[in-house]
Design a protein around this motif. Structure first.
Motif, PDB file in Angstrom:
ATOM      1  N   LYS A 183       0.797  -1.234   0.000  1.00 20.19           N
ATOM      2  CA  LYS A 183       0.000   0.000   0.000  1.00 20.19           C
ATOM      3  C   LYS A 183       0.829   1.283   0.000  1.00 20.19           C
ATOM      4  O   LYS A 183       0.320   2.336  -0.370  1.00 20.19           O
ATOM      5  N   LYS A 184       2.060   1.217   0.463  1.00 21.80           N
ATOM      6  CA  LYS A 184       2.896   2.416   0.517  1.00 21.80           C
ATOM      7  C   LYS A 184       3.767   2.517  -0.741  1.00 21.80           C
ATOM      8  O   LYS A 184       3.943   1.554  -1.476  1.00 21.80           O
ATOM      9  N   ARG A 185       4.337   3.681  -0.938  1.00 15.43           N
ATOM     10  CA  ARG A 185       5.189   3.901  -2.110  1.00 15.43           C
ATOM     11  C   ARG A 185       6.596   3.404  -1.799  1.00 15.43           C
ATOM     12  O   ARG A 185       7.514   4.178  -1.512  1.00 15.43           O
ATOM     13  N   THR A 186       6.763   2.113  -1.825  1.00 11.73           N
ATOM     14  CA  THR A 186       8.071   1.508  -1.564  1.00 11.73           C
ATOM     15  C   THR A 186       8.483   0.663  -2.759  1.00 11.73           C
ATOM     16  O   THR A 186       7.647   0.003  -3.387  1.00 11.73           O
ATOM     17  N   ASP A 187       9.771   0.691  -3.055  1.00 10.63           N
ATOM     18  CA  ASP A 187      10.272  -0.056  -4.211  1.00 10.63           C
ATOM     19  C   ASP A 187      11.582  -0.776  -3.903  1.00 10.63           C
ATOM     20  O   ASP A 187      12.137  -1.430  -4.773  1.00 10.63           O
ATOM     21  N   TRP A 188      12.068  -0.624  -2.658  1.00 13.03           N
ATOM     22  CA  TRP A 188      13.325  -1.251  -2.257  1.00 13.03           C
ATOM     23  C   TRP A 188      13.192  -1.807  -0.857  1.00 13.03           C
ATOM     24  O   TRP A 188      12.433  -1.283  -0.022  1.00 13.03           O
ATOM     25  N   VAL A 189      13.948  -2.861  -0.580  1.00 13.70           N
ATOM     26  CA  VAL A 189      13.913  -3.521   0.730  1.00 13.70           C
ATOM     27  C   VAL A 189      15.337  -3.747   1.214  1.00 13.70           C
ATOM     28  O   VAL A 189      16.208  -4.149   0.427  1.00 13.70           O
ATOM     29  N   LEU A 190      15.551  -3.459   2.486  1.00 10.03           N
ATOM     30  CA  LEU A 190      16.812  -3.825   3.152  1.00 10.03           C
ATOM     31  C   LEU A 190      16.513  -5.020   4.045  1.00 10.03           C
ATOM     32  O   LEU A 190      15.824  -4.890   5.062  1.00 10.03           O
ATOM     33  N   ASP A 191      16.978  -6.177   3.627  1.00 12.26           N
ATOM     34  CA  ASP A 191      16.816  -7.416   4.392  1.00 12.26           C
ATOM     35  C   ASP A 191      18.058  -7.579   5.261  1.00 12.26           C
ATOM     36  O   ASP A 191      19.119  -7.955   4.778  1.00 12.26           O
ATOM     37  N   ALA A 192      17.938  -7.267   6.560  1.00  9.32           N
ATOM     38  CA  ALA A 192      19.101  -7.173   7.449  1.00  9.32           C
ATOM     39  C   ALA A 192      19.175  -8.352   8.406  1.00  9.32           C
ATOM     40  O   ALA A 192      18.159  -8.955   8.756  1.00  9.32           O
ATOM     41  N   ASP A 193      20.391  -8.661   8.819  1.00 11.52           N
ATOM     42  CA  ASP A 193      20.614  -9.728   9.792  1.00 11.52           C
ATOM     43  C   ASP A 193      21.770  -9.315  10.697  1.00 11.52           C
ATOM     44  O   ASP A 193      22.843  -8.943  10.219  1.00 11.52           O
ATOM     45  N   ARG A 237      11.367  11.145   1.779  1.00 11.12           N
ATOM     46  CA  ARG A 237      10.831   9.952   1.121  1.00 11.12           C
ATOM     47  C   ARG A 237      10.518   8.883   2.170  1.00 11.12           C
ATOM     48  O   ARG A 237      11.003   8.934   3.297  1.00 11.12           O
ATOM     49  N   GLY A 238       9.708   7.911   1.768  1.00 10.53           N
ATOM     50  CA  GLY A 238       9.229   6.909   2.709  1.00 10.53           C
ATOM     51  C   GLY A 238      10.320   5.958   3.180  1.00 10.53           C
ATOM     52  O   GLY A 238      11.055   5.390   2.374  1.00 10.53           O
ATOM     53  N   ILE A 239      10.419   5.800   4.518  1.00 14.38           N
ATOM     54  CA  ILE A 239      11.309   4.819   5.137  1.00 14.38           C
ATOM     55  C   ILE A 239      10.495   4.088   6.197  1.00 14.38           C
ATOM     56  O   ILE A 239       9.905   4.719   7.073  1.00 14.38           O
ATOM     57  N   TYR A 240      10.451   2.763   6.123  1.00 15.20           N
ATOM     58  CA  TYR A 240       9.616   1.987   7.028  1.00 15.20           C
ATOM     59  C   TYR A 240      10.439   0.850   7.646  1.00 15.20           C
ATOM     60  O   TYR A 240      11.316   0.288   6.993  1.00 15.20           O
ATOM     61  N   GLU A 257      11.338   4.004  -0.411  1.00 16.40           N
ATOM     62  CA  GLU A 257      10.812   4.494  -1.676  1.00 16.40           C
ATOM     63  C   GLU A 257      11.919   4.631  -2.705  1.00 16.40           C
ATOM     64  O   GLU A 257      11.706   4.394  -3.892  1.00 16.40           O
ATOM     65  N   ASP A 258      13.124   4.994  -2.236  1.00 23.81           N
ATOM     66  CA  ASP A 258      14.248   5.264  -3.135  1.00 23.81           C
ATOM     67  C   ASP A 258      15.416   4.336  -2.823  1.00 23.81           C
ATOM     68  O   ASP A 258      15.777   4.154  -1.658  1.00 23.81           O
ATOM     69  N   GLY A 259      16.022   3.770  -3.862  1.00 22.23           N
ATOM     70  CA  GLY A 259      17.131   2.850  -3.676  1.00 22.23           C
ATOM     71  C   GLY A 259      18.360   3.515  -3.094  1.00 22.23           C
ATOM     72  O   GLY A 259      19.147   2.874  -2.383  1.00 22.23           O
ATOM     73  N   ARG A 260      18.548   4.807  -3.366  1.00 20.79           N
ATOM     74  CA  ARG A 260      19.696   5.512  -2.804  1.00 20.79           C
ATOM     75  C   ARG A 260      19.589   5.590  -1.286  1.00 20.79           C
ATOM     76  O   ARG A 260      20.592   5.450  -0.576  1.00 20.79           O
ATOM     77  N   ASP A 261      18.374   5.823  -0.792  1.00 20.51           N
ATOM     78  CA  ASP A 261      18.169   5.835   0.664  1.00 20.51           C
ATOM     79  C   ASP A 261      18.511   4.482   1.264  1.00 20.51           C
ATOM     80  O   ASP A 261      19.117   4.400   2.338  1.00 20.51           O
ATOM     81  N   ALA A 262      18.109   3.417   0.591  1.00 12.64           N
ATOM     82  CA  ALA A 262      18.368   2.069   1.102  1.00 12.64           C
ATOM     83  C   ALA A 262      19.858   1.806   1.249  1.00 12.64           C
ATOM     84  O   ALA A 262      20.315   1.260   2.263  1.00 12.64           O
ATOM     85  N   LYS A 263      20.632   2.223   0.241  1.00 13.63           N
ATOM     86  CA  LYS A 263      22.075   1.986   0.289  1.00 13.63           C
ATOM     87  C   LYS A 263      22.760   2.857   1.334  1.00 13.63           C
ATOM     88  O   LYS A 263      23.675   2.407   2.029  1.00 13.63           O
ATOM     89  N   VAL A 264      22.301   4.096   1.466  1.00  9.47           N
ATOM     90  CA  VAL A 264      22.874   4.984   2.480  1.00  9.47           C
ATOM     91  C   VAL A 264      22.570   4.464   3.878  1.00  9.47           C
ATOM     92  O   VAL A 264      23.445   4.430   4.764  1.00  9.47           O
ATOM     93  N   LEU A 293      17.653  -4.953  -1.986  1.00  2.00           N
ATOM     94  CA  LEU A 293      17.093  -5.499  -3.216  1.00  2.00           C
ATOM     95  C   LEU A 293      15.885  -4.693  -3.663  1.00  2.00           C
ATOM     96  O   LEU A 293      15.172  -4.108  -2.839  1.00  2.00           O
ATOM     97  N   ARG A 294      15.675  -4.667  -4.961  1.00  5.55           N
ATOM     98  CA  ARG A 294      14.478  -4.019  -5.502  1.00  5.55           C
ATOM     99  C   ARG A 294      13.284  -4.934  -5.241  1.00  5.55           C
ATOM    100  O   ARG A 294      13.284  -6.106  -5.637  1.00  5.55           O
ATOM    101  N   PHE A 295      12.271  -4.391  -4.592  1.00  2.00           N
ATOM    102  CA  PHE A 295      11.125  -5.230  -4.231  1.00  2.00           C
ATOM    103  C   PHE A 295       9.927  -4.315  -3.995  1.00  2.00           C
ATOM    104  O   PHE A 295       9.997  -3.362  -3.219  1.00  2.00           O
TER     105      PHE A 295
END
Length: 475
Positions: free
Chosen positions: A184-194, A277-280, A293-300, A324-326
């Motif tokens: 439902k949200k404007r998200t296009d990237w995922v950080l799968d962390a461990d 931008r959206g961060i969840y 929402e943005d891949g650059r945010d995910a990497k940063v 990953l893009r998701f």
């Protein structure tokens, strides 16, 4: 070699508090009154914590009395494994009042010392072993009582995207929240962390500082730190613990949530406020996923997260942490780049970018992860070999209970075909074990196999959970 009762924590002084001329008694009111008053006290603590987020609590030990310890004892599992002292729940219950009276006196005088945690190992799907701590029963009672005191305070403080080991929250609530964010949200990237070996890496110094942000009762803080430093008994030898908290302790999940609240949750919340931008974030204990929402945010954020954790003694698992893009547009955008759409695992489910068969729109598909399926089948097969010569009716009853338990967690929409395949594998494994009873080891005919399935039917797959957005919206 040290004995089971060897103290790893330093001997504590009497703290200047004696028995106050008989005022410290098992109960100074009648049993029914005491049972009614204790929850009221804890409710008042919770209301105070909710009303004033900055309140420091300096007199919580007064709530640790015989009545609360008895409630804690009743909440423990009667079948749980014994610690280094070998005392079981039923054994401790004999002469319970006298035992608890002595225990509460030792707690308030500072002469209570937890025993080392008995360490056992359970196999992991990758062949490694996971260490689990089994505290002595008396230590479980005190830990349960302290958790009952502290939980209302920290529940008023913990943030909404934290789900693990909290009252009225479950793994499925976390899964629903993640599905809602992705769908439902404007998200296009995922950080799968461990986080690498989180429970074994908790820094005791930082842990104490985090506790003291809200708890100024020095006796209670000292009690919590005693459990962290109580040591571990493995193969008859006691090892001191300089960091970490043993998995299996009743107080460990709460301490872990406190640690990650300060290290991760507040940090992410502050970052969200400064981002356009959206961060969840969705976190269940030390297992968490972030959506962007943005891949650059995910990497940063991934790079900043590694630095943040490192400053508190924690490390990201490099091989298991991925950006990953998701999301809703991941399939189309990956196709344009000639890349395969990736998937990720969270809380036992593999998350895949799929399509709604009715209209072709994006649909989050979740099915039981390969790791969970293989582990469950391995455990069932091992137990079936042990039960090979057991009466089929008894085995059928046990196997049906196992499948119902499996379905209770994994029976979500889009997972039906995987569960049916799992059910079929379990049924075939049972028949193979029964066929080996025969000395000639002949396989059953198709007719005999079908007759057996009709005589001992296994539970059918039935979806037990609603669509994630439905339950999440209700909550």
């Amino acid at each position: 070699m040290k004995s089971a009762k060897t103290r790893v924590t330093p001997v504590e002084s009497m703290e200047g508090r004696g028995e106050a001329k008989g005022k410290l008694v098992p109960r100074n009111v009648r049993r029914t009154q005491s049972r009614g008053s204790t929850p009221t006290k804890l409710e008042r603590v919770g209301r105070k914590a909710t009303k004033d987020k900055g309140t420091k609590f300096n007199n919580l030990m007064c709530h640790i009395d015989v009545s609360l310890l008895e409630q804690a004892f009743r909440r423990l599992s009667k079948r749980s494994a014994a610690g280094v002292d070998g005392v079981t729940w039923s054994e401790y219950g004999q002469g319970l009042e006298a035992r608890l009276t002595d225990l509460v006196r030792r707690i308030h005088r500072g002469s209570y010392h937890p025993q080392p945690v008995r360490r056992v190992f359970i196999p992991k799907p990758d062949g490694r072993q996971r260490p689990i701590g089994v505290p002595a029963l008396e230590d479980k009672i005190v830990q349960q009582a302290v958790r009952m005191v502290l939980e209302p305070i920290y529940e008023a403080m913990f943030l909404g995207f934290s789900y693990g080991f909290r009252p009225r929250r479950s793994a499925h609530d976390a899964l629903d929240a993640l599905a809602y964010v992705i769908g439902k949200k404007r998200t296009d990237w995922v950080l799968d962390a461990d986080i690498r070996n989180f429970f074994d890496s908790i820094d005791h110094g930082w842990m104490q500082k985090f506790i003291e942000h809200r708890i100024s009762d020095r006796r209670l803080v000292r009690l919590l730190m005693k459990w962290l430093k109580a040591g571990v008994m493995e193969e008859g030898r006691v090892h001191e613990t300089q960091e970490g908290t043993p998995q299996g302790g009743i107080i460990s999940p709460l301490l872990a949530n406190i640690y990650l609240h300060y290290v991760l949750d507040l940090w992410v919340q502050a970052g969200r406020k400064h981002s356009k931008r959206g961060i969840y974030l969705v976190r269940y204990a030390d297992d968490f996923v972030m959506a962007f929402e943005d891949g650059r945010d995910a990497k940063v954020v991934r790079a900043a997260l590694a630095r943040r954790l490192s400053s508190f003694g924690l490390q990201l698992h490099e091989e298991k942490t991925r950006v990953l893009r998701f999301g809703r547009f991941a399939r189309e955008r990956s196709a344009k780049l000639g890349r395969k759409v990736e998937s990720f695992d969270f809380l036992g489910f593999t998350h895949v970018c799929g399509k709604d068969p009715s209209n072709g729109w994006f649909q989050l598909v979740r099915f039981t992860s390969k790791k969970k399926r293989q582990r469950a089948l391995m455990e069932v097969s091992s137990e079936l070999r042990r039960r090979r010569h057991e009466d089929a009716r008894v085995t059928h009853s046990w196997l049906s209970a196992v499948l119902r338990g499996h379905f209770e967690y994994f029976a979500v929409p889009t997972n039906e075909h995987v569960l049916k395949r799992f059910r079929r594998h379990v049924g075939n494994a049972w028949m193979r074990q029964l066929q080996r009873r025969s000395q000639n080891g002949r396989r059953w005919s198709v007719e005999k196999s079908r007759h057996f399935e009709r005589k001992f039917p296994l539970p059918e797959v039935e979806i037990r959970h609603p669509w994630p957005e439905v339950r999440f919206a209700t909550r």
